[in-house]
Motif scaffolding. Structure first.
Motif, PDB file in Angstrom:
ATOM      1  N   THR A 194       0.860  -1.174   0.000  1.00 42.80           N
ATOM      2  CA  THR A 194       0.000   0.000   0.000  1.00 42.80           C
ATOM      3  C   THR A 194       0.896   1.222   0.000  1.00 42.80           C
ATOM      4  O   THR A 194       1.769   1.359   0.856  1.00 42.80           O
ATOM      5  N   PHE A 195       0.676   2.107  -0.982  1.00 47.31           N
ATOM      6  CA  PHE A 195       1.461   3.330  -1.102  1.00 47.31           C
ATOM      7  C   PHE A 195       0.503   4.503  -1.122  1.00 47.31           C
ATOM      8  O   PHE A 195      -0.286   4.663  -2.052  1.00 47.31           O
ATOM      9  N   TYR A 196       0.562   5.318  -0.072  1.00 47.19           N
ATOM     10  CA  TYR A 196      -0.312   6.483   0.034  1.00 47.19           C
ATOM     11  C   TYR A 196       0.370   7.670  -0.640  1.00 47.19           C
ATOM     12  O   TYR A 196       1.118   8.423  -0.017  1.00 47.19           O
ATOM     13  N   GLY A 197       0.116   7.814  -1.938  1.00 48.07           N
ATOM     14  CA  GLY A 197       0.714   8.909  -2.681  1.00 48.07           C
ATOM     15  C   GLY A 197       0.005  10.223  -2.412  1.00 48.07           C
ATOM     16  O   GLY A 197      -1.098  10.264  -1.862  1.00 48.07           O
ATOM     17  N   GLY A 202      -2.441   9.578  -5.729  1.00 46.89           N
ATOM     18  CA  GLY A 202      -3.397   8.680  -5.096  1.00 46.89           C
ATOM     19  C   GLY A 202      -2.782   7.442  -4.474  1.00 46.89           C
ATOM     20  O   GLY A 202      -1.560   7.301  -4.377  1.00 46.89           O
ATOM     21  N   VAL A 203      -3.660   6.532  -4.061  1.00 43.26           N
ATOM     22  CA  VAL A 203      -3.277   5.354  -3.272  1.00 43.26           C
ATOM     23  C   VAL A 203      -3.128   4.134  -4.177  1.00 43.26           C
ATOM     24  O   VAL A 203      -4.088   3.712  -4.829  1.00 43.26           O
ATOM     25  N   ALA A 204      -1.929   3.563  -4.198  1.00 45.47           N
ATOM     26  CA  ALA A 204      -1.684   2.310  -4.917  1.00 45.47           C
ATOM     27  C   ALA A 204      -1.800   1.154  -3.935  1.00 45.47           C
ATOM     28  O   ALA A 204      -1.205   1.183  -2.860  1.00 45.47           O
ATOM     29  N   ARG A 205      -2.555   0.137  -4.302  1.00 39.07           N
ATOM     30  CA  ARG A 205      -2.812  -0.986  -3.402  1.00 39.07           C
ATOM     31  C   ARG A 205      -2.212  -2.295  -3.897  1.00 39.07           C
ATOM     32  O   ARG A 205      -2.561  -3.361  -3.390  1.00 39.07           O
ATOM     33  N   ARG A 272       7.214   1.500   5.960  1.00 37.52           N
ATOM     34  CA  ARG A 272       7.141   0.417   6.945  1.00 37.52           C
ATOM     35  C   ARG A 272       7.731  -0.818   6.290  1.00 37.52           C
ATOM     36  O   ARG A 272       7.242  -1.279   5.248  1.00 37.52           O
ATOM     37  N   VAL A 273       8.777  -1.354   6.894  1.00 41.81           N
ATOM     38  CA  VAL A 273       9.528  -2.472   6.332  1.00 41.81           C
ATOM     39  C   VAL A 273       9.233  -3.726   7.130  1.00 41.81           C
ATOM     40  O   VAL A 273       9.199  -3.701   8.367  1.00 41.81           O
ATOM     41  N   LYS A 277      11.533  -6.223   3.043  1.00 39.86           N
ATOM     42  CA  LYS A 277      10.858  -5.515   1.963  1.00 39.86           C
ATOM     43  C   LYS A 277       9.907  -4.471   2.541  1.00 39.86           C
ATOM     44  O   LYS A 277       9.448  -4.594   3.680  1.00 39.86           O
ATOM     45  N   ALA A 278       9.600  -3.464   1.728  1.00 37.82           N
ATOM     46  CA  ALA A 278       8.648  -2.439   2.138  1.00 37.82           C
ATOM     47  C   ALA A 278       7.226  -2.952   1.952  1.00 37.82           C
ATOM     48  O   ALA A 278       6.891  -3.516   0.905  1.00 37.82           O
ATOM     49  N   GLN A 279       6.398  -2.755   2.971  1.00 38.78           N
ATOM     50  CA  GLN A 279       4.999  -3.153   2.920  1.00 38.78           C
ATOM     51  C   GLN A 279       4.070  -1.959   2.708  1.00 38.78           C
ATOM     52  O   GLN A 279       3.076  -2.059   1.993  1.00 38.78           O
ATOM     53  N   GLU A 280       4.423  -0.828   3.340  1.00 41.23           N
ATOM     54  CA  GLU A 280       3.607   0.378   3.204  1.00 41.23           C
ATOM     55  C   GLU A 280       4.504   1.587   3.009  1.00 41.23           C
ATOM     56  O   GLU A 280       5.640   1.628   3.491  1.00 41.23           O
TER      57      GLU A 280
END
Length: 308
Positions: A194-197, A202-205, A272-273, A277-280
Motif C-alpha cells: 500500500t502506497f499512500y501517494g 493517489g493510493v496504490a494498493r 514500513r519495512v 521488503k517495504a509493505q507500506e
C-alpha cells in the motif's frame, strides 16, 4: 499589532533552540521560536482555527525525528489569495526535525521542515491543481499493523537497533531504485503493498498499480533523475527520508509543463519495512515548489479557481 499565544511561545522555547530555522511549504520560513510563533503558528491558526490531529507515524533518533499526520481542520481564513471555503478538510502533514544535543543529555530542535499536501487540500474545496488521478485520492491511514498510533511504540523497538539498520537499507534502496533509477521495483516491495501517494497521484494498493500509475509516468516524463536525501531517520522497522528529486523533463508530468525543463522539488517519504521488503509507504511532494520550477504561481492559480 501581531498577536500570538505567549503560552505557546514559552513552551516552544523549551524544545526549540534560540537560532531555530522553521521552513514550511505555504507558511514561509521563520527564524527563532518567537519568529515561528508570530509567523507559521499564527498564520496556521488564523487559517485553520480548529484542527484535530491524528499522528500516524512519529519516530526518530538522537539527531533527527519525523512525523506524518492528518488533521481534520476547519478552513475558516483566507490564505495566500485563496478565499476561505468555510468547510472542514483533511490536511496531510509531514514534519522532519533536526535536533542539536545540548548537555547534559538534552536536545532541542534547531531545524524544522513542515509540508502540507496542498494539492489534496485544495481538491477538497473544488480547486483542482492537478488532473484527476487514476487512483483514489484523499485517503491516508495509519499503518496496517499493531505498532501503536503513532507508530512505532518506541518502548518495544528501542532495543532493536539491528532492525532499524535493516529498515534503512531497504528504504534507501527503494527510494533510489524507484525514483532515481529504473530497476526492478519488485525487489524492494511486497506485491500487496500500500502506497499512500500525494494528491494528483493517489493510493496504490498493489505492486502492479504502484508501477503503472505512480512510477511509470514519473520515469517516462523525467530523465537524469536524482533523489538527494537531506534528513533521514529510522526506528524499529520504520524509516523516514526527506530530500529533493531532480530531473530533466522530456514530457509533461501530471499535466504540468515539465517538457524541456530541469526541475527540482522536495519529497517526504515514510516506509514500513517487514522482513526485508517495504509493505507500506506514505509520500507528500512539494507541488507548490514544482509549480515555481515550471513557471507557474501555485497560489495565484489556486486563487483563480485551480487548473480545471
Amino acid at each position: 499589532s501581531t498577536l500570538f499565544p505567549y503560552t505557546t511561545l514559552f513552551r516552544s522555547q523549551q524544545y526549540m533552540t534560540p537560532d531555530l530555522v522553521y521552513e514550511s511549504v505555504g507558511f514561509g520560513t521563520w527564524k527563532t521560536p518567537m519568529g515561528w510563533a508570530q509567523g507559521e503558528e499564527h498564520k496556521y491558526g488564523m487559517t485553520f482555527p480548529e484542527t484535530v490531529f491524528t499522528q500516524m507515524l512519529f519516530f526518530g533518533d538522537q539527531r533527527v525525528a519525523t512525523t506524518t499526520t492528518y488533521g481534520r481542520a476547519f478552513w475558516k481564513g483566507n490564505f495566500l489569495g485563496v478565499l476561505s471555503p468555510q468547510q472542514w478538510v483533511n490536511l496531510r502533514i509531514t514534519d522532519f526535525y533536526s535536533m542539536r544535543e545540548e548537555p547534559p543529555g538534552r536536545a532541542r530542535i534547531s531545524y524544522n521542515f513542515m509540508m502540507i499536501d496542498w494539492v489534496d487540500a485544495l481538491r477538497q474545496v473544488g480547486r483542482r491543481m492537478l488532473p484527476p488521478a487514476p487512483l483514489q485520492e484523499g485517503l491516508v491511514l495509519p499503518p496496517a499493523a499493531n505498532d501503536g498510533v503513532p507508530a512505532p511504540l518506541s518502548v518495544l523497538v528501542q532495543a532493536e537497533a539491528r532492525n532499524a539498520l535493516q529498515a534503512r537499507a531497504v528504504a534507501e534502496a527503494a527510494l533510489q531504485r524507484d525514483w532515481a533509477g529504473s530497476g526492478n521495483v519488485a525487489a524492494g516491495w511486497y506485491s500487496n503493498l500500500t502506497f499512500y501517494g500525494p494528491g494528483g497521484i493517489g493510493v496504490a494498493r498493489s505492486l502492479e498499480s504502484y508501477q503503472k500509475h505512480v512510477l511509470r509516468p514519473f520515469r517516462a516524463s523525467l530523465i537524469n533523475r536524482t533523489a538527494m536525501v537531506e534528513l533521514s531517520t529510522c526506528e524499529g522497522n520504520y524509516c523516514g527520508l526527506f530530500g529533493r528529486f531532480s530531473g530533466h523533463g522530456v514530457s509533461n508530468w501530471l499535466g504540468l509543463p515539465t517538457t524541456g525543463r530541469s526541475v527540482s522539488f522536495r519529497f517526504a517519504m515514510h516506509y514500513r519495512v517487514v522482513a526485508g521488503k517495504a509493505q507500506e509507504g506514505w509520500a507528500i511532494f512539494d507541488f507548490p515548489g514544482l509549480f515555481t520550477e515550471v513557471g507557474l504561481d501555485f497560489w495565484a492559480v489556486a486563487a483563480s479557481g485551480g487548473r480545471q
